[in-house]
Design a protein around this motif. Structure first.
Motif, PDB file in Angstrom:
ATOM      1  N   SER A  64       0.826  -1.205   0.000  1.00  0.00           N
ATOM      2  CA  SER A  64       0.000   0.000   0.000  1.00  0.00           C
ATOM      3  C   SER A  64       0.862   1.257   0.000  1.00  0.00           C
ATOM      4  CB  SER A  64      -0.930   0.005   1.210  1.00  0.00           C
ATOM      5  OG  SER A  64      -1.704   1.187   1.263  1.00  0.00           O
ATOM      6  N   THR A  68       0.627   4.021  -2.960  1.00  0.00           N
ATOM      7  CA  THR A  68       0.263   5.408  -2.685  1.00  0.00           C
ATOM      8  C   THR A  68       1.438   6.338  -2.951  1.00  0.00           C
ATOM      9  OG1 THR A  68      -1.243   4.558  -0.991  1.00  0.00           O
ATOM     10  CG2 THR A  68      -0.832   6.913  -0.996  1.00  0.00           C
ATOM     11  N   ARG A 118       1.291   9.395  -5.602  1.00  0.00           N
ATOM     12  CA  ARG A 118       1.652  10.772  -5.241  1.00  0.00           C
ATOM     13  C   ARG A 118       2.739  11.302  -6.183  1.00  0.00           C
ATOM     14  NH1 ARG A 118       1.394  14.019  -0.446  1.00  0.00           N
ATOM     15  NH2 ARG A 118       0.469  12.298   0.721  1.00  0.00           N
ATOM     16  N   THR A 141      -3.652  14.972   2.043  1.00  0.00           N
ATOM     17  CA  THR A 141      -3.255  13.853   2.892  1.00  0.00           C
ATOM     18  C   THR A 141      -1.778  14.001   3.261  1.00  0.00           C
ATOM     19  OG1 THR A 141      -4.822  12.469   1.701  1.00  0.00           O
ATOM     20  CG2 THR A 141      -3.185  11.340   3.072  1.00  0.00           C
ATOM     21  N   HIS A 150      -0.377   8.391   6.746  1.00  0.00           N
ATOM     22  CA  HIS A 150      -1.401   8.167   5.729  1.00  0.00           C
ATOM     23  C   HIS A 150      -1.597   6.677   5.494  1.00  0.00           C
ATOM     24  CE1 HIS A 150       1.085   6.797   2.337  1.00  0.00           C
ATOM     25  NE2 HIS A 150       1.979   7.693   2.679  1.00  0.00           N
ATOM     26  N   ALA A 171      -4.081   4.127   2.551  1.00  0.00           N
ATOM     27  CA  ALA A 171      -4.151   3.930   1.105  1.00  0.00           C
ATOM     28  C   ALA A 171      -4.724   5.140   0.376  1.00  0.00           C
ATOM     29  CB  ALA A 171      -5.010   2.696   0.801  1.00  0.00           C
ATOM     30  N   GLN A 172      -5.428   5.989   1.085  1.00  0.00           N
ATOM     31  CA  GLN A 172      -6.186   7.079   0.457  1.00  0.00           C
ATOM     32  C   GLN A 172      -5.361   8.348   0.298  1.00  0.00           C
ATOM     33  OE1 GLN A 172     -10.003   7.971   2.340  1.00  0.00           O
ATOM     34  NE2 GLN A 172      -9.565  10.155   2.189  1.00  0.00           N
ATOM     35  N   LEU A 173      -5.470   8.973  -0.871  1.00  0.00           N
ATOM     36  CA  LEU A 173      -5.013  10.343  -1.071  1.00  0.00           C
ATOM     37  C   LEU A 173      -6.237  11.208  -1.335  1.00  0.00           C
ATOM     38  CD1 LEU A 173      -1.803  10.067  -3.307  1.00  0.00           C
ATOM     39  CD2 LEU A 173      -1.969  10.230  -0.817  1.00  0.00           C
ATOM     40  N   ALA A 221      -8.111   5.894  -3.662  1.00  0.00           N
ATOM     41  CA  ALA A 221      -7.519   4.915  -2.747  1.00  0.00           C
ATOM     42  C   ALA A 221      -7.097   3.654  -3.498  1.00  0.00           C
ATOM     43  CB  ALA A 221      -8.509   4.565  -1.635  1.00  0.00           C
ATOM     44  N   CYS A 265      -2.761   3.124 -11.100  1.00  0.00           N
ATOM     45  CA  CYS A 265      -2.373   4.468 -10.679  1.00  0.00           C
ATOM     46  C   CYS A 265      -1.918   5.297 -11.874  1.00  0.00           C
ATOM     47  CB  CYS A 265      -1.250   4.395  -9.634  1.00  0.00           C
ATOM     48  SG  CYS A 265      -1.730   3.595  -8.091  1.00  0.00           S
TER      49      CYS A 265
END
Length: 426
Positions: free
Chosen positions: A331, A335, A339, A354, A361, A363-365, A401, A412
């Protein structure tokens, strides 16, 4: 060194030891018939393929055995929740005696606050965060009013500093220390739903206990997302839902944690029901409640087996993946790559609210978007029509996420390219 290219994303996927887990899930289809780029597991996780088999097993047992299904099948209904105990405990860093799958998240929070929010004339306040998930805020305010207090005096809301999106840990601790003897309960999220910030649960618990307050956490966005050690951190109680990162289906049965030091106490008030009564004497049908010396004593009624079957399917999928530790490792890489791609393409034009630090942090941005007249809600709607699943939360955040059980690095990359085509950088 990270690279902004499809070939590099595919290289990362080829080296991923968990890449096979993607095949364990069903994906919604985009208009072109391809799998959606599904980046909304923080809201509703995908369906594990084994879920249908587990549900069919229950339906078959019910069809063929009727009431005997409580006792005779391999997964008998009477102890069914116990099949989920060990895996649930491992996910949240607890002992089996400290966890139980029951009810829904907010119901569990109310049941636990009935035990751990015991206000007096001098110690009556509850601390929550600003922009808390509405259900948590409603639950806390209603508990305050139920006990005859006014939320205007009893509710402490800790806010980020001016111009910031996340709450600094030192500000939380300073508020806890300042309120001191008036503070009865601290009720915070493990991961904040809007910003994606991970709270320092260990530090908050230590600060709360130092002033004599109980400390509980809503783990809706933490369970199945980050590594936790609830027992070792001495958290008093916690609750979580199972349909986000835990992939158990909309509204599925939730989980609860009560620390070992509390579970066998008989002086703690409970809103009792017969499923929390001592198993050895439950069917004697006596009028006097004898709590099970575990978190199970907070149960009220026998649980819905169909839903528990879906939770068991999910937990077995986590077990197949090796548990939360390898998933968290992937994860952070997912992430971090996302990013990097966002910063490479948008050069700060999209505000990632985030926190950057890995410990802060999951998994979520959360993306604060205000670019070329487009806000986060507009962007999310446009991406949805293109086969990208992410979500929007008021006032202006699009949440993304990448979930390590089933998302790829390629997801991603493709997401950022589609975002770039939707919202060109300035």
């Amino acid at each position: 060194m990270l690279e902004n290219s499809l070939a590099f994303a595919q290289k990362l996927d080829a080296a991923d030891p968990l890449r096979h887990m993607r095949e364990q899930f069903h994906f919604p289809k985009a208009a072109d018939g391809q799998d959606e780029i599904y980046l909304v597991g923080n809201s509703l996780g995908l369906q594990p393929k084994r879920t249908e088999t587990y549900l069919a097993e229950f339906l078959r047992d019910w069809r063929e055995l009727g009431v005997r299904g409580h006792f005779e099948p391999k997964h008998a209904w009477l102890p069914y929740h116990e099949f989920l105990t060990d895996a649930s405990a491992e996910l949240v860093g607890a002992k089996p005696v400290e966890v139980v799958c029951m009810n829904s998240l907010t119901v569990n929070l109310h049941l636990l606050m009935a035990s751990f929010y015991r206000p007096t004339s001098t110690r009556f306040k509850i601390l929550i965060e600003d922009h808390a998930f509405p259900s948590d805020h409603y639950a806390v305010e209603s508990q305050i009013r139920f006990h005859g207090f006014d939320p205007a005096a009893a509710l402490i809301v800790v806010k980020p500093r001016e111009g910031e999106h996340c709450i600094r840990h030192e500000d939380l601790v300073a508020t806890i220390e300042r309120e001191g003897a008036s503070l009865a309960l601290i009720m915070l999220p493990g991961v904040q739903y809007y910003s994606g910030e991970v709270f320092d649960m260990q530090g908050i618990t230590e600060a709360g206990h130092k002033v004599g307050a109980h400390v509980g956490f809503d783990l809706a966005h933490a369970a199945g997302n980050i590594v936790m050690h609830l027992h070792d951190w001495h958290v008093d109680f916690a609750a979580w839902c199972s349909y986000k990162y835990l992939n158990s289906g909309a509204g599925s049965v939730a989980g609860a944690f009560v620390h070992e030091r509390h579970v066998a106490r008989t002086d703690i008030p409970r809103l009792a029901g017969w499923w929390g009564h001592d198993k050895k004497t439950r069917f004697q049908m006596g009028p006097h409640f004898q709590p099970i010396p575990s978190a199970e004593s907070w149960q009220c009624s026998n649980p819905p087996i169909l839903s528990l079957a879906a939770v068991r399917a999910s937990l077995d999928t986590f077990t197949e993946a090796g548990g939360i530790h390898p998933l968290r490792e992937k994860s952070l890489k997912l992430t971090g790559f996302l990013r990097f791609l966002l910063e490479s393409e948008f050069k700060g034009d999209i505000d990632i609210i985030t926190p950057f630090e890995p410990r802060r942090h999951g998994a979520q941005l959360s993306l604060n978007i205000d670019l070329h007249g487009m806000k986060a809600k507009d962007v999310q709607k446009k991406l949805e029509t293109q086969g990208v699943a992410c979500d929007f939360r008021e006032p202006n955040v699009m949440r993304v996420a990448p979930t390590p059980l089933y998302n790829r690095f390629e997801d991603c990359y493709r997401f950022v390219q589609m975002l770039k085509a939707t919202v060109p950088a300035s």
